[in-house]
Design an enzyme around this catalytic site. Structure first.
Site, PDB file in Angstrom:
ATOM      1  N   GLU A 245     -27.859  22.532  42.721  1.00 43.45           N
ATOM      2  CA  GLU A 245     -27.938  23.961  42.394  1.00 43.45           C
ATOM      3  C   GLU A 245     -29.374  24.465  42.280  1.00 43.45           C
ATOM      4  O   GLU A 245     -30.182  23.919  41.537  1.00 43.45           O
ATOM      5  CB  GLU A 245     -27.211  24.236  41.069  1.00 43.45           C
ATOM      6  CG  GLU A 245     -27.168  25.707  40.701  1.00 43.45           C
ATOM      7  CD  GLU A 245     -26.271  26.017  39.505  1.00 43.45           C
ATOM      8  OE1 GLU A 245     -26.199  27.188  39.116  1.00 43.45           O
ATOM      9  OE2 GLU A 245     -25.643  25.082  38.962  1.00 43.45           O
ATOM     10  N   LYS A 261     -20.452  27.969  39.962  1.00 49.24           N
ATOM     11  CA  LYS A 261     -19.448  28.018  38.910  1.00 49.24           C
ATOM     12  C   LYS A 261     -18.085  27.982  39.574  1.00 49.24           C
ATOM     13  O   LYS A 261     -17.766  28.817  40.407  1.00 49.24           O
ATOM     14  CB  LYS A 261     -19.622  29.276  38.055  1.00 49.24           C
ATOM     15  CG  LYS A 261     -18.790  29.298  36.790  1.00 49.24           C
ATOM     16  CD  LYS A 261     -19.022  28.084  35.905  1.00 49.24           C
ATOM     17  CE  LYS A 261     -20.420  28.019  35.321  1.00 49.24           C
ATOM     18  NZ  LYS A 261     -20.576  26.844  34.414  1.00 49.24           N
TER      19      LYS A 261
END
Length: 443
Positions: A245, A261
């Site tokens: 990420e 997410k």
């Protein structure tokens, strides 16, 4: 600025080994060729100066800005991400002050933050297929000559011989399944009461070790390489990050963040794995969870971006890694000309994808319910270049190591319809390959 061309190779581990004996060596690792998405490998060592931060350091990102300003700015080269500057990490606890929390001074194995001022770098560009040594004018001439000699001696096609490493016991879990579920249930009570919409809850795993950490990093890299990985040695210990990420990339005034997410575990059967990915993409729960964080990051960007410049060009894109599928979105913006990247970190840190929403209250819930400070986990690792570029990760899938002990962590975002048992299983799915790979070194 001086630039020296080198043979292009995917064997950046050999480049790191060429300078691993120098102080504070660091490899910002694209994960190539094992992972897609990353473009550059950036390797450096022997910083001109360093900055170590504690959880109660006043205005930590202002101190980082002061360190960055010690190198004179360089003209931006469209092909070079780093032209000398700051490389290091900010641990999760450095975000307390900016979110009006009291300092969390519980002990961690590494400093709350550590940055070096590096006057040179080896850069491999995997998009153009090129490799260079880049020297800032502040790099001493004697060091320039020594580094050129070191890298010209690298045997790029030669495989590295791993040094000895062993884990002395299996990883211990901070929480058992029952205790984990009880804490999730408490978060659900906070959500039902309207305190938070989402809170990210995590736990830690630790084990004793001895030997060479770079060897276990290379083994982890073979299994779970990510496009925003990093390996860093500092006086107090080491970081081994296999992060998928990005936190915030800056290119001049242009900003980009890519929150993750929404998670589904990979399965061995290809058809079932495809079904799991499709279910994740269509899941109302996971899409809502992702959207909450996108809105939080839009708000964080808006604090320092030009009015009307904040955009969301991508929502709920599927990204697949060795152990899990994720949903990834993209938020972009244009920073005000009088604001620095350090100002942006102060405004946005820690990343919303690993706190929850609203950020301040979710961080208070995290402080109450998690058994230990996060340290590097859910902080950021990256660089700020003197040429106006910067990039950082969210330090998930990340080990810290110090005083003979390795620690990593995992967790997930809790929302109103989260199932405590399923959240516990998701936590273990995220960390499973990391622990299994390290535990292959058990003796």
């Amino acid at each position: 600025m001086q630039i020296v061309s080198l043979p292009y190779s995917l064997n950046s581990a050999a480049a790191f080994q060429a300078v691993a004996d120098l102080p504070a060596p660091v490899w910002l690792d694209s994960g190539r060729p094992l992972s897609s998405g990353g473009r550059y490998d950036i390797i450096s060592a022997d910083p001109l100066s360093t900055l170590a931060l504690t959880a109660n350091s006043p205005e930590p990102f202002s101190q980082l800005d002061d360190l960055t300003c010690e190198l004179c700015p360089q003209e931006r080269d469209s092909q070079l991400p780093f032209c000398g500057g700051v490389i290091g990490f900010a641990g999760y606890e450095l975000g307390g002050e900016g979110n009006y929390l009291s300092a969390d001074t519980r002990a961690t194995d590494l400093p709350a933050g550590f940055f070096g001022l590096y006057s040179w770098a080896f850069i491999a560009d995997h998009q153009l297929g090129s490799s260079h040594l880049v020297f800032h004018p502040a790099c001493p001439p004697r060091q320039v000559r020594e580094l050129i000699d070191r890298f010209k001696a690298v045997q790029w096609e030669r495989s590295l011989t791993p040094k000895a490493f062993r884990l002395l016991a299996p990883f211990a879990h901070e929480l058992d399944a029952r205790d984990y579920r009880k804490r999730i249930e408490r978060i659900l009570e906070y959500i039902a009461a309207g305190d938070v919409y989402q809170a990210n809850f995590t736990q830690r795993f630790s084990a004793p070790y001895e030997g060479d950490l770079f060897s276990v990093y290379l083994a982890l890299r073979q299994r779970v390489a990510g496009p925003f990985s990093a390996y860093m040695e500092l006086p107090q210990g080491s970081l081994l990050s296999l992060s998928p990420e990005r936190f915030i990339r800056a290119d001049g005034d242009s900003l980009r963040t890519e929150p993750i997410k929404g998670t589904a575990a990979r399965v061995s059967d290809p058809i079932e794995d495809q079904r799991a990915a499709f279910t994740l993409q269509k899941s109302p729960k996971d899409r809502a969870e992702n959207l909450m964080i996108v809105d939080l990051l839009r708000n964080d960007f808006s604090k320092l971006c030009r009015s009307g410049s904040v955009r969301v060009p991508e929502l709920f894109q599927l990204a697949s890694f060795a152990n899990v599928h994720h949903l990834v979105s993209v938020v972009t913006g244009e920073i005000h000309g009088d604001a620095s990247y350090s100002d942006l970190l102060a405004a946005c840190f820690p990343g919303g994808s690993i706190t929850g929403a609203p950020k301040r209250r979710s961080m208070e819930v995290i402080r109450e319910l998690e058994s230990s400070p996060r340290g590097i986990y859910c902080g950021s690792i990256g660089y700020i270049s003197s040429c106006g570029r910067a990039d950082t990760n969210i330090a998930i899938r990340t080990f810290s190591a110090s005083n003979g002990r390795m620690t990593c962590a995992a967790g997930g975002g809790i929302v109103a319809d989260s199932d405590p048992a399923a959240e516990y299983n998701e936590c273990l799915a995220k960390v499973r390959l990391l622990l299994e790979t390290a535990e292959q070194f058990l003796h």
